[in-house]
Design a protein around this motif. Structure first.
Motif, PDB file in Angstrom:
ATOM      1  N   VAL A 259     -18.944  -1.333   4.177  1.00  0.00           N
ATOM      2  CA  VAL A 259     -17.670  -0.783   3.714  1.00  0.00           C
ATOM      3  C   VAL A 259     -16.939  -0.160   4.898  1.00  0.00           C
ATOM      4  CG1 VAL A 259     -16.568   0.943   2.237  1.00  0.00           C
ATOM      5  CG2 VAL A 259     -18.505  -0.391   1.379  1.00  0.00           C
ATOM      6  N   GLY A 260     -15.672  -0.509   5.041  1.00  0.00           N
ATOM      7  CA  GLY A 260     -14.838   0.081   6.075  1.00  0.00           C
ATOM      8  C   GLY A 260     -13.863   1.091   5.502  1.00  0.00           C
ATOM      9  N   ARG A 261     -13.321   1.895   6.375  1.00  0.00           N
ATOM     10  CA  ARG A 261     -12.361   2.931   5.989  1.00  0.00           C
ATOM     11  C   ARG A 261     -11.123   2.764   6.845  1.00  0.00           C
ATOM     12  NH1 ARG A 261     -10.782   7.891   7.944  1.00  0.00           N
ATOM     13  NH2 ARG A 261     -10.433   9.612   6.471  1.00  0.00           N
ATOM     14  N   THR A 262      -9.956   2.787   6.235  1.00  0.00           N
ATOM     15  CA  THR A 262      -8.718   2.645   6.996  1.00  0.00           C
ATOM     16  C   THR A 262      -7.690   3.628   6.463  1.00  0.00           C
ATOM     17  OG1 THR A 262      -7.148   1.037   7.907  1.00  0.00           O
ATOM     18  CG2 THR A 262      -7.689   0.819   5.554  1.00  0.00           C
ATOM     19  N   ARG A 263      -6.519   3.635   7.086  1.00  0.00           N
ATOM     20  CA  ARG A 263      -5.500   4.618   6.722  1.00  0.00           C
ATOM     21  C   ARG A 263      -4.122   4.063   7.053  1.00  0.00           C
ATOM     22  NH1 ARG A 263      -5.650  10.950   8.776  1.00  0.00           N
ATOM     23  NH2 ARG A 263      -3.834  11.700   7.596  1.00  0.00           N
ATOM     24  N   THR A 264      -3.192   4.217   6.144  1.00  0.00           N
ATOM     25  CA  THR A 264      -1.820   3.807   6.407  1.00  0.00           C
ATOM     26  C   THR A 264      -1.065   4.929   7.122  1.00  0.00           C
ATOM     27  OG1 THR A 264      -1.281   4.510   4.152  1.00  0.00           O
ATOM     28  CG2 THR A 264      -1.644   2.153   4.508  1.00  0.00           C
ATOM     29  N   LEU A 265       0.079   4.580   7.692  1.00  0.00           N
ATOM     30  CA  LEU A 265       0.849   5.553   8.458  1.00  0.00           C
ATOM     31  C   LEU A 265       1.681   6.439   7.534  1.00  0.00           C
ATOM     32  CD1 LEU A 265       2.109   3.503  11.534  1.00  0.00           C
ATOM     33  CD2 LEU A 265      -0.108   4.578  11.120  1.00  0.00           C
ATOM     34  N   PRO A 266       1.897   7.672   7.963  1.00  0.00           N
ATOM     35  CA  PRO A 266       2.701   8.577   7.135  1.00  0.00           C
ATOM     36  C   PRO A 266       4.192   8.302   7.277  1.00  0.00           C
ATOM     37  CG  PRO A 266       2.023   9.678   9.137  1.00  0.00           C
ATOM     38  CD  PRO A 266       1.355   8.329   9.148  1.00  0.00           C
TER      39      PRO A 266
ATOM     40  N   ARG B 145       4.881  -4.202  20.330  1.00  0.00           N
ATOM     41  CA  ARG B 145       5.247  -3.841  18.977  1.00  0.00           C
ATOM     42  C   ARG B 145       5.244  -2.321  18.853  1.00  0.00           C
ATOM     43  NH1 ARG B 145       0.076  -4.785  19.941  1.00  0.00           N
ATOM     44  NH2 ARG B 145      -1.578  -4.185  18.467  1.00  0.00           N
ATOM     45  N   SER B 146       5.817  -1.796  17.773  1.00  0.00           N
ATOM     46  CA  SER B 146       5.958  -0.348  17.596  1.00  0.00           C
ATOM     47  C   SER B 146       5.336   0.114  16.296  1.00  0.00           C
ATOM     48  CB  SER B 146       7.436   0.063  17.619  1.00  0.00           C
ATOM     49  OG  SER B 146       8.000  -0.091  18.898  1.00  0.00           O
ATOM     50  N   PHE B 147       4.924   1.387  16.287  1.00  0.00           N
ATOM     51  CA  PHE B 147       4.331   2.021  15.114  1.00  0.00           C
ATOM     52  C   PHE B 147       4.949   3.412  14.959  1.00  0.00           C
ATOM     53  CE2 PHE B 147       1.389  -0.982  16.891  1.00  0.00           C
ATOM     54  CZ  PHE B 147       0.918  -1.679  15.787  1.00  0.00           C
ATOM     55  N   ASP B 148       5.489   3.702  13.793  1.00  0.00           N
ATOM     56  CA  ASP B 148       6.152   4.976  13.548  1.00  0.00           C
ATOM     57  C   ASP B 148       5.280   5.880  12.692  1.00  0.00           C
ATOM     58  OD1 ASP B 148       8.505   4.318  14.959  1.00  0.00           O
ATOM     59  OD2 ASP B 148       9.250   3.197  13.236  1.00  0.00           O
ATOM     60  N   PHE B 149       4.901   7.029  13.238  1.00  0.00           N
ATOM     61  CA  PHE B 149       4.130   8.042  12.530  1.00  0.00           C
ATOM     62  C   PHE B 149       5.107   9.121  12.060  1.00  0.00           C
ATOM     63  CE2 PHE B 149       1.273   5.785  15.262  1.00  0.00           C
ATOM     64  CZ  PHE B 149       0.031   5.790  14.631  1.00  0.00           C
ATOM     65  N   ALA B 150       5.797   8.818  10.937  1.00  0.00           N
ATOM     66  CA  ALA B 150       6.826   9.691  10.376  1.00  0.00           C
ATOM     67  C   ALA B 150       7.877   9.999  11.442  1.00  0.00           C
ATOM     68  CB  ALA B 150       6.179  10.946   9.805  1.00  0.00           C
TER      69      ALA B 150
ATOM     70  N   LEU C 223       0.832  -1.201   0.000  1.00  0.00           N
ATOM     71  CA  LEU C 223       0.000   0.000   0.000  1.00  0.00           C
ATOM     72  C   LEU C 223       0.871   1.256   0.000  1.00  0.00           C
ATOM     73  CD1 LEU C 223      -2.618  -1.196   2.653  1.00  0.00           C
ATOM     74  CD2 LEU C 223      -2.774  -1.361   0.149  1.00  0.00           C
ATOM     75  N   SER C 224       0.236   2.403  -0.193  1.00  0.00           N
ATOM     76  CA  SER C 224       0.954   3.677  -0.196  1.00  0.00           C
ATOM     77  C   SER C 224       0.867   4.325   1.177  1.00  0.00           C
ATOM     78  CB  SER C 224       0.354   4.622  -1.244  1.00  0.00           C
ATOM     79  OG  SER C 224       0.475   4.074  -2.539  1.00  0.00           O
ATOM     80  N   PRO C 225       1.924   5.013   1.608  1.00  0.00           N
ATOM     81  CA  PRO C 225       1.895   5.655   2.926  1.00  0.00           C
ATOM     82  C   PRO C 225       0.856   6.768   3.003  1.00  0.00           C
ATOM     83  CG  PRO C 225       4.142   5.468   2.091  1.00  0.00           C
ATOM     84  CD  PRO C 225       3.236   5.139   0.953  1.00  0.00           C
ATOM     85  N   ASP C 226       0.359   7.002   4.210  1.00  0.00           N
ATOM     86  CA  ASP C 226      -0.529   8.117   4.527  1.00  0.00           C
ATOM     87  C   ASP C 226      -1.676   8.231   3.526  1.00  0.00           C
ATOM     88  OD1 ASP C 226      -1.435  10.161   6.104  1.00  0.00           O
ATOM     89  OD2 ASP C 226      -0.149  11.693   5.204  1.00  0.00           O
ATOM     90  N   THR C 227      -2.325   7.103   3.288  1.00  0.00           N
ATOM     91  CA  THR C 227      -3.396   7.044   2.298  1.00  0.00           C
ATOM     92  C   THR C 227      -4.643   6.454   2.924  1.00  0.00           C
ATOM     93  OG1 THR C 227      -1.785   6.769   0.511  1.00  0.00           O
ATOM     94  CG2 THR C 227      -4.060   6.142   0.027  1.00  0.00           C
ATOM     95  N   VAL C 228      -5.790   7.057   2.608  1.00  0.00           N
ATOM     96  CA  VAL C 228      -7.073   6.531   3.063  1.00  0.00           C
ATOM     97  C   VAL C 228      -7.549   5.491   2.051  1.00  0.00           C
ATOM     98  CG1 VAL C 228      -9.500   7.070   3.471  1.00  0.00           C
ATOM     99  CG2 VAL C 228      -7.717   8.598   4.337  1.00  0.00           C
TER     100      VAL C 228
END
Length: 559
Positions: free
Chosen positions: A123-130, A287-292, A104-109
């Protein structure tokens, strides 16, 4: 006025701003109607820059191995499809479906849906991290959602917010108790009595309980609108768990603890949209998640992997009162573990390798020093009664009775030994790592059902960071556990008498939104006026912030 769940951006762009600025009567928002075979809705979770987990469950009969199609698109009409596939499920995973979508592409709905036998899911809505932050990072933070205690309006309100990057759940996503158990007094009247009716012990029990929770319309709306990053606390298994047991487990009656724990964890990994880091040990969920370069979120496990059994303050009470010196010595003993050596080393490595301004710990229990007079902590006197005694001691000390002097002579002790104050050595190890690495530390906490904000200081009094604690979604707080105290008076007293506590709200349920840029990190609390009615009013709370830099690691009020 009543609101129905429609387009979230339209809601915020129109009525939304007013709804967050003043009390407005609201009903639970609803995602697209969940119907067979997708009666438990859809969800996404554990987003990364190029990956996200998609989740649903199919409820069917006569098909032992349902084949489910999944789709992702850049628009809700699915005219710009980007990913799709087929997956099978079965009774071995309780007919849940989890897909870890990559590429997927970063920071994309994205929008997603599932199809079984020609029938489509909501239908669901999600978002990737920037990878590059173009706006503030915004996280809605929750804990302690108890189905029989009341409606999940906190979830419902967050589902109306259009600008969230993720929802963070710090645990107690479900509760294990049977009917008539904790916080169930109004369950029958609300139509929220638990299933199964008995306490959860087996895999089937925990699966049924998760399934019931996932029928709540507020929770379905939240899960369909934003990706969730979750970790458990204790009630996903049973009350006050630790590495080898739990306060609410009786081996002779409820079987083997490890068998119960493993059943609960299997159900959790089936029903939550979490990525499973170690299929060989389901306890290892950190676990870890990096927001830019703005925020690194490190989700910690503080219950099942390493926790030493909780101390009890009652064990330190003698004829002359509580032995505070012995209690503090025990609570700060170097062999008392909450994270354990392996997880602590991992956390230090994650913080060292992060380029983000803010190092955020997503975990369960309060980390701040919360010491209060023993007589209050042990329930021997109310806060109002204690204040009256202190005034009497000042104005007319000669009139104090022997019993009153006994109360006033008691030392201060940790408010909760289940929290980090019962594991002081590991708290100091976390603080030492943040100080050594010169990191801006922000701790998120749940567990208490109340809202708090703490300045974090080490044992020498040196500032380390700040703590934001979210209230419970529906579990009752100190307004129920300390009925002899007025909640507002109690909150004022605690802020005035607990040295590093800057904010407390001990009456209402809700959630908080943490917003971070490179320049500041802040939390805004949102409260609901009731969880006992299907209509509610949102009551915005204050905003507190902290700034980056060694000399700025403290809380500042904004509103």
């Amino acid at each position: 006025m009543d609101q129905k769940f429609a387009d979230r951006r339209a809601f915020i762009g129109g009525l939304g701003a007013a709804a967050l600025a003043m009390p407005v009567l609201l009903g639970a928002p609803r995602a697209e109607a969940a119907a067979p075979p997708f009666v438990h809705g859809v969800a996404s979770g554990d987003p990364l820059a190029q990956r996200v987990i998609l989740w649903t469950r199919v409820t069917v009969s006569g098909d032992a191995n349902p084949r489910v199609q999944w789709e992702m698109a850049l628009d809700a009409a699915f005219t710009r499809s980007v990913r799709s596939g087929l997956v099978r499920t079965s009774a071995t995973r309780d007919f849940t479906v989890k897909v870890d979508v990559d590429g997927l592409s970063p920071d994309t709905v994205y929008h997603y849906r599932f199809t079984y036998n020609g029938t489509r899911s909501p239908v669901g809505r999600t978002r990737t991290l920037p990878v590059v932050a173009r706006e503030a990072i915004r996280l809605a933070v929750f804990s302690c959602s108890n189905y029989p205690a009341g409606y999940f309006h906190a979830y419902a309100q967050a589902a109306r917010m259009a600008d969230l990057h993720a929802a963070v759940h710090l645990g107690d996503f479900i509760y294990e108790y049977g009917r008539g158990g904790y916080a169930s007094d109004d369950a029958a009247a609300m139509g929220r009595e638990v299933l199964p009716p008995h306490e959860c012990v087996s895999l089937s029990d925990y699966r049924i309980r998760h399934a019931q929770y996932r029928t709540d319309p507020g929770l379905q709306a939240l899960m369909a609108s934003v990706p969730m990053i979750a970790v458990w606390d204790d009630h996903e298994v049973c009350n006050n768990t630790y590495r080898t047991g739990a306060a609410n487990h009786t081996a002779g009656v409820e079987g083997d603890y490890v068998t119960r724990r493993d059943a609960a964890l299997k159900a959790y990994h089936e029903w939550l949209p979490v990525r499973t880091p170690d299929t060989g040990d389901l306890r290892r969920i950190y676990r870890s998640f990096d927001f830019a370069d703005v925020l690194s979120l490190h989700m910690l496990e503080t219950r099942l992997l390493a926790r030493t059994e909780q101390l009890s303050a009652a064990d330190f009470v003698g004829p002359d009162g509580i032995n505070a010196a012995a209690l503090y010595a025990a609570a700060n003993a170097p062999d008392r573990a909450l994270l354990g050596g392996t997880q602590l080393a991992w956390l230090q490595e994650q913080m060292a390798g992060s380029r983000a301004t803010w190092q955020v710990l997503g975990q369960q229990v309060l980390m701040g020093h919360m010491d209060i007079p023993a007589a209050i902590g042990l329930g021997q006197i109310s806060v109002g009664g204690y204040e009256a005694l202190t005034r009497k001691a000042t104005d007319n000390p000669g009139d104090l009775t022997r019993a009153e002097r006994y109360i006033l002579d008691q030392p201060v002790v940790p408010w909760s030994l289940d929290a980090w104050s019962g594991y002081g050595a590991e708290r100091e190890a976390v603080f030492a790592a943040a100080r050594r690495l010169d990191r801006n530390l922000v701790v998120l906490a749940g567990d208490t059902h109340n809202a708090w904000a703490n300045d974090l200081v080490d044992q020498s009094g040196q500032p380390i960071g700040v703590e934001f604690a979210t209230p419970g979604v529906s579990s009752p707080g100190m307004e129920a556990s300390r009925r002899t105290d007025d909640p507002d008076q109690l909150a004022r007293w605690m802020v005035g008498n607990v040295p590093h506590l800057r904010y407390a709200e001990t009456r209402r349920r809700g959630f908080m939104v943490v917003s971070a840029t490179r320049e500041a990190c802040q939390s805004t609390w949102y409260f609901v006026d009731t969880v006992k009615s299907d209509r509610y009013r949102i009551e915005p709370g204050p905003t507190w912030q902290t700034l980056p830099g060694t000399d700025q690691r403290r809380l500042l009020p904004l509103a």
